[in-house]
Design a protein around this motif. Structure first.
Motif, mmCIF file in Angstrom:
data_model
loop_
_atom_site.group_PDB
_atom_site.id
_atom_site.type_symbol
_atom_site.label_atom_id
_atom_site.label_comp_id
_atom_site.label_asym_id
_atom_site.label_seq_id
_atom_site.Cartn_x
_atom_site.Cartn_y
_atom_site.Cartn_z
ATOM 1 N N TYR A 6 0.853 -1.180 0.000
ATOM 2 C CA TYR A 6 0.000 0.000 0.000
ATOM 3 C C TYR A 6 0.894 1.236 0.000
ATOM 4 N N GLY A 9 -0.554 7.038 0.180
ATOM 5 C CA GLY A 9 -1.928 7.524 0.125
ATOM 6 C C GLY A 9 -2.957 6.554 0.683
ATOM 7 N N LYS A 10 -2.591 5.302 0.844
ATOM 8 C CA LYS A 10 -3.525 4.293 1.340
ATOM 9 C C LYS A 10 -3.150 3.740 2.703
ATOM 10 N N LEU A 13 -5.816 4.588 5.371
ATOM 11 C CA LEU A 13 -7.040 3.861 5.045
ATOM 12 C C LEU A 13 -6.924 2.391 5.447
ATOM 13 N N ALA A 14 -5.801 1.769 5.105
ATOM 14 C CA ALA A 14 -5.574 0.373 5.483
ATOM 15 C C ALA A 14 -5.458 0.232 7.000
ATOM 16 N N GLU A 17 -8.799 0.132 8.795
ATOM 17 C CA GLU A 17 -9.477 -1.161 8.674
ATOM 18 C C GLU A 17 -8.822 -2.231 9.539
ATOM 19 N N VAL A 74 -9.201 -5.058 3.301
ATOM 20 C CA VAL A 74 -8.051 -4.306 2.807
ATOM 21 C C VAL A 74 -7.345 -4.882 1.583
ATOM 22 N N PHE A 77 -7.790 -3.267 -2.170
ATOM 23 C CA PHE A 77 -7.292 -1.965 -2.612
ATOM 24 C C PHE A 77 -5.778 -1.816 -2.488
ATOM 25 N N ASP A 79 -2.012 -1.587 -3.726
ATOM 26 C CA ASP A 79 -1.419 -1.016 -4.931
ATOM 27 C C ASP A 79 -0.639 -2.061 -5.731
#
Length: 84
Positions: A6, A9-10, A13-14, A17, A74, A77, A79
Motif C-alpha cells: 500500500y 496515500g492508502k 485507510l488500510a 481497517e 483491505v 485496494f 497497490d
C-alpha cells in the motif's frame, strides 16, 4: 506467501481497517509511514509492516491468524501484490 503493498496515500485507510477497532487507534500514529505491507501466509496468518523509508520498516502486527476477519476489508485496494 503473498505480499500486499500500500502506498502512502492508502496507509491510513488500510490502518483504519486493520487497527481501528483498538481503543488507542489514531490516524496520526500511521500517517508517518511511507507505505505499508501485509505478508499473508499460505495458512491464513498475516503480519503487517509500516515502511519508514530507506529500507527500514516497523512491525505493526506479528504473524497471527485473522480471527477478526480483517483481510477482506483491505486486500482489494492494495497497490501491488507479489507471490513468493
Amino acid at each position: 506467501m503473498t505480499r500486499y503493498y500500500y502506498g502512502q496515500g492508502k496507509v491510513v485507510l488500510a490502518a483504519r481497517e486493520l487497527f481501528g477497532w483498538q481503543e488507542d487507534y489514531a490516524d496520526e500514529k500511521y500517517s508517518r509511514y511511507t507505505g505499508m505491507e501485509i505478508a499473508l501466509q499460505d495458512d491464513g496468518r498475516f503480519s503487517v509492516w509500516g515502511d519508514l523509508g530507506e529500507e527500514d520498516a516497523e512491525l505493526l502486527r506479528d504473524t497471527k491468524p485473522d480471527h477478526k476477519n480483517l483481510l477482506p476489508r483491505v486486500l482489494g485496494f492494495a497497490d501491488e501484490r507479489t507471490k513468493e
